[in-house]
Design a protein around this motif. Structure first.
Motif, PDB file in Angstrom:
ATOM      1  N   ARG A 111     121.465  48.779  39.590  1.00 45.99           N
ATOM      2  CA  ARG A 111     121.120  49.023  38.196  1.00 45.99           C
ATOM      3  C   ARG A 111     119.730  48.469  37.892  1.00 45.99           C
ATOM      4  O   ARG A 111     119.400  47.342  38.266  1.00 45.99           O
ATOM      5  N   ARG A 112     118.945  49.273  37.164  1.00 43.74           N
ATOM      6  CA  ARG A 112     117.553  48.926  36.934  1.00 43.74           C
ATOM      7  C   ARG A 112     117.377  47.670  36.096  1.00 43.74           C
ATOM      8  O   ARG A 112     116.536  46.822  36.383  1.00 43.74           O
ATOM      9  N   THR A 113     118.139  47.509  35.013  1.00 42.28           N
ATOM     10  CA  THR A 113     117.854  46.466  34.037  1.00 42.28           C
ATOM     11  C   THR A 113     118.098  45.061  34.558  1.00 42.28           C
ATOM     12  O   THR A 113     117.376  44.135  34.195  1.00 42.28           O
ATOM     13  N   ASP A 114     119.117  44.858  35.369  1.00 37.70           N
ATOM     14  CA  ASP A 114     119.424  43.496  35.811  1.00 37.70           C
ATOM     15  C   ASP A 114     119.506  43.350  37.326  1.00 37.70           C
ATOM     16  O   ASP A 114     119.797  42.272  37.822  1.00 37.70           O
ATOM     17  N   GLY A 115     119.269  44.435  38.051  1.00 37.32           N
ATOM     18  CA  GLY A 115     119.268  44.339  39.497  1.00 37.32           C
ATOM     19  C   GLY A 115     120.635  44.239  40.123  1.00 37.32           C
ATOM     20  O   GLY A 115     120.755  44.000  41.328  1.00 37.32           O
ATOM     21  N   LYS A 116     121.689  44.437  39.350  1.00 34.75           N
ATOM     22  CA  LYS A 116     123.040  44.321  39.869  1.00 34.75           C
ATOM     23  C   LYS A 116     123.433  45.585  40.637  1.00 34.75           C
ATOM     24  O   LYS A 116     123.080  46.684  40.239  1.00 34.75           O
ATOM     25  N   GLU A 171     109.676  45.000  49.248  1.00 35.65           N
ATOM     26  CA  GLU A 171     109.529  45.323  47.831  1.00 35.65           C
ATOM     27  C   GLU A 171     110.626  44.747  46.950  1.00 35.65           C
ATOM     28  O   GLU A 171     110.581  44.907  45.743  1.00 35.65           O
ATOM     29  N   ASP A 172     111.629  44.102  47.548  1.00 39.79           N
ATOM     30  CA  ASP A 172     112.697  43.521  46.735  1.00 39.79           C
ATOM     31  C   ASP A 172     112.073  42.565  45.726  1.00 39.79           C
ATOM     32  O   ASP A 172     111.415  41.596  46.094  1.00 39.79           O
ATOM     33  N   PRO A 173     112.257  42.809  44.435  1.00 37.77           N
ATOM     34  CA  PRO A 173     111.527  42.048  43.419  1.00 37.77           C
ATOM     35  C   PRO A 173     111.980  40.613  43.244  1.00 37.77           C
ATOM     36  O   PRO A 173     111.289  39.819  42.634  1.00 37.77           O
ATOM     37  N   ALA A 208     127.459  38.918  39.687  1.00 35.40           N
ATOM     38  CA  ALA A 208     126.321  38.096  39.293  1.00 35.40           C
ATOM     39  C   ALA A 208     125.069  38.947  39.259  1.00 35.40           C
ATOM     40  O   ALA A 208     125.051  40.073  39.732  1.00 35.40           O
ATOM     41  N   TRP A 209     124.008  38.405  38.700  1.00 37.99           N
ATOM     42  CA  TRP A 209     122.700  39.070  38.731  1.00 37.99           C
ATOM     43  C   TRP A 209     122.003  38.549  39.979  1.00 37.99           C
ATOM     44  O   TRP A 209     121.443  37.465  39.994  1.00 37.99           O
ATOM     45  N   LEU A 210     122.047  39.342  41.007  1.00 40.17           N
ATOM     46  CA  LEU A 210     121.731  38.831  42.332  1.00 40.17           C
ATOM     47  C   LEU A 210     120.243  38.724  42.588  1.00 40.17           C
ATOM     48  O   LEU A 210     119.467  39.580  42.184  1.00 40.17           O
TER      49      LEU A 210
END
Length: 767
Positions: A592-597, A707-709, A740-742
């Motif tokens: 998911r874009r917004t939280d990276g989950k 590229e993992d932010p 969690a927001w990983l």
């Protein structure tokens, strides 16, 4: 007793003795055994003429000579010309490009006499085969004869010997053509995203093959209809008025109904993979590079519309897939070779295959996975990108551990109002003794079956129709290990002569009768049974049911991980798509874009061969936010957008990135494994330019990791890497890898890393 044994009996249509096949004979498709037992009642009735199958050939023929798809097809025109009365092979396999002359997988059109010849004329030729789903009643036009026994010529693509002209050196970037092939359902080939931005507008699609035949057409060997770039441009020009193209008129002239609705899966997948945005209205995260448009305009598109098993009713199991997918891939590779050779250039191909199904061996041994791996292994430069699957939380995978002398029951919940068959596959481990594993099936009515051992075939017929079949063969075509298939007829039928299967909880008792030895681990998968978007709802997804299975965290959030719920035999692990466990394919998960989950549905690894694949190779965005499902892509008409969700939306974004990197020279040039082995023996060649078929996977993994932010902090504890959840008053502390927001997705869910989105900073996430 309404259970009857079909052991040792010949199939009503095929004539095969399913349980009496000896070693050294071709491995058969257990789904065909089910079709035999039910007289094809749910597949449109017994085929009167030709059906399509996919075949894996032996390495060598009965005389010891090398056997390939090409040599087998050639023999049908010479030595074995008499066989053409019951088996035909397309010119696609008789005339392959030079790279694919040693392949062993092909498709064929056969009559039922083919099955009688398996143990006689074809013995030593066919290693295994699977049935391509026959046409369902809805695909038969009124007045079409079901008794047609003559295979018509058809209007689809036909080939002559491929040109063997020498190409220029592979290192010459200017002379290297990048082809992007998309195989899907509903490809709007007249859309502005697939046209040039100049005036007059010209298509960027070099070839388009619609595998669907025209109404009232007899079944053809070279089926469907092919359109070339020149043909598409002519239609665009004829239907242009005032500078605007009447796309509906173009599709009407082409007889193409795949895009008659506003939304189509294939159009969005093709747009996400290779669509060029002419204006500012586009999905911003796709504009990753400043010269993206310039690079993409150099990519040459080739599209294939999959043959739909029913134009108004879609087959929901995916059993038709392998036959038509192999045809589609071989077609794209041949057309790419033709174009490149004609121009005297070298080339590479990126194939996007946004499709999959759930049941299968999950160890890379399915017939379509082996065929894809063979293509990648032998082709000069080929990358095949597939989605990880969307079954993570569907409760369609079971992991059953049996100590010696132990029995366990697994519950299979079959839903009411399901108008399509349901299937359960139970796979034994590689070294298991099948004589020690027995099963019993309990319908909701309580009419239990006898205890069934290997080489047995039982059918449940409480009335006039067979409603359940248990096929326990010693060898199956669907994988290398042993598999038990339990098949159910639909729980809803409008045919007064057809009985419906009772819905409810079906129980399968699995027993390990060994008196000693280690515990036996069996895996079971429920086959996909979902109706595609835009089609009348027929299939309803069945699933496993276990009271110990925990679906939620704190009663509010969906639990998308197994940790903390290991007492249940239902597993989210090992839910990768059945075409996503091969050795060389690039597998893409979703986040998911917004939280990276990680997306809840994004399937999880590992495959049953963990050394080859622990999970997806990388992940890409499939959801904009919790409230905005999916990512935007082209609708079927120019100027409109629609959202597409699932890992099928993530995979084409990686195909797009890889095609761009091929154009710019960022991605490595690949060579076949055979060439790689030769190069290692030749010290004069540069090792840096000689890669193996795993190179595509490795490049994607490394690119995603770079590229993992939010890279993980070295040495940080899990509690330092999670954030609280704003949706709960007292959010629980959950370790990394769970809800969690990983900082980075675990390999089983996300592979090496995630591809960066331009919206990260806009959403308050600092890379």
């Amino acid at each position: 007793m309404t259970w009857q044994s079909l052991t040792g009996k010949a199939g009503a249509w095929s004539g095969l003795d399913w349980t009496g096949r000896a070693n050294g004979t071709a491995r058969a498709d257990p789904y065909l055994a089910w079709a035999d037992a039910t007289l094809f009642a749910d597949l449109g009735g017994p085929p009167a003429g030709w059906v399509r199958i996919i075949i894996e050939l032996e390495e060598s023929g009965p005389d010891g000579s090398p056997l390939t798809a090409q040599s087998f097809a050639e023999s049908l025109e010479s030595t074995h010309a008499a066989w053409k009365a019951w088996i035909r092979v397309s010119s696609l396999y008789r005339y392959p490009p030079h790279d694919l002359e040693r392949t062993h997988f092909l498709t064929a059109a056969v009559t039922k006499l083919f099955f009688a010849k398996l143990d006689t004329s074809l013995k030593g030729f066919v290693k295994r085969f699977e049935l391509g789903m026959p046409i369902v009643p809805d695909d038969q036009a009124i007045g079409t004869s079901l008794a047609a026994t003559v295979l018509a010529a058809g209007t689809g693509p036909q080939f002559t010997p491929a040109s063997q002209a020498k190409t220029r050196a592979t290192g010459a970037k200017r002379d290297r053509i990048v082809f992007l092939g998309v195989m899907d359902d509903g490809l709007a080939f007249a859309h502005e995203r697939f046209r040039s931005s100049g005036a007059p507008s010209a298509t960027r699609i070099e070839y388009f093959w619609n595998q669907d035949d025209a109404p009232d057409a007899a079944p053809g060997l070279h089926y469907g209809r092919e359109l070339s770039k020149a043909g598409i441009d002519d239609m665009l020009a004829r239907h242009t008025q005032g500078g605007l193209i009447d796309e509906d008129a173009v599709y009407a002239e082409a007889g193409y109904i795949g895009v008659r609705k506003r939304w189509a899966h294939g159009t969005e997948a093709m747009d996400l993979a290779g669509g060029v945005r002419p204006g500012d209205l586009h999905a911003a995260f796709l504009q990753r590079l400043g010269d993206e448009k310039k690079a993409l305009e150099k990519v040459r598109l080739i599209g294939v519309q999959f043959r739909t098993p029913g134009r108004t009713v879609r087959d929901t199991s995916g059993l038709w897939f392998a036959t038509h997918a192999l045809d589609a891939m071989r077609y794209i590779l041949r057309r790419a070779d033709d174009l490149a050779v004609a121009l005297g250039h070298d080339y590479c191909v990126v194939l996007n295959l946004s499709y999959g199904y759930m049941a299968g061996p999950h160890d890379g041994s399915s017939i379509i996975e082996r065929a894809i791996d063979e293509l990648i292994d032998q082709h000069r430069d080929l990358c095949v990108v597939v989605p990880a699957g969307n079954s993570n939380v569907l409760r369609c995978h079971a992991n059953v551990e049996l100590a010696h002398g132990e029995s366990k029951s697994i519950t299979w919940r079959v839903l009411p109002d399901c108008a399509t068959p349901s299937f359960l596959e139970l796979w034994l481990p590689e070294h298991a003794d099948p004589s020690k594993v027995k099963i019993q099936v309990y319908p909701p009515t309580g009419d239990k079956s006898p205890a069934m051992s290997v080489k047995n075939f039982y059918a449940w017929q409480p009335g006039s129709n067979v409603l359940c079949a248990s096929v326990y063969l010693d060898r199956v075509a669907t994988g290398d290990n042993r598999m038990i298939l339990i098949a159910l007829a639909p729980t809803l039928t409008r045919d007064p002569s057809r009985d419906a299967t009772p819905a409810g909880n079906w129980s399968v008792i699995v027993s390990n009768t060994a008196r000693r030895g280690e515990a036996l681990t069996l895996h079971a998968w429920v086959q996909r049974n979902e109706t595609a978007f835009g089609y009348p709802i027929r299939g309803r997804q069945s699933r496993f049911d276990d009271p110990l299975y925990k679906r939620f965290i704190s009663g509010s959030h969906v639990r998308d991980f197994d940790k903390g719920n290991m007492e249940s035999w239902i597993r989210r692990s090992s839910t990768l798509s059945s075409i996503a466990t091969g050795d060389y394919t690039v597998v893409v998960g979703a986040y998911r874009r917004t939280d990276g989950k990680a997306a809840l549905y994004s399937s999880t690894g590992p495959s049953l061969r963990t050394k080859q694949r622990n999970g997806p190779d990388a992940t890409a965005v499939s959801e904009d936010s919790p409230a905005c499902a999916g990512v935007l892509g082209a609708s079927t008409r120019s100027g409109s957008l629609a959202a597409i969700t699932g890992t099928s939306a993530a995979a084409p974004q990686v195909s797009r990135l890889f095609a761009q990197a091929k154009v710019t020279g960022e991605a490595a040039v690949l060579t076949p494994m055979t060439a790689a082995k030769k190069a290692t023996k030749n010290a004069s060649k540069k090792a840096a330019t000689t890669m193996n078929p795993l190179a595509s996977r490795k490049w994607i993994e490394q690119k995603a990791a770079d590229e993992d932010p939010t890279p993980a902090k070295p040495g940080a504890s899990p509690h330092e890497l999670v954030d609280t959840c704003p949706a709960t008053a007292r959010p629980p502390t959950v370790p990394v890898g769970e809800h969690a927001w990983l900082p980075r997705l675990l390999p089983e869910r996300g592979g090496a890393g995630r591809f960066l989105s331009r919206r990260w900073k806009k959403r308050g996430i600092d890379p």
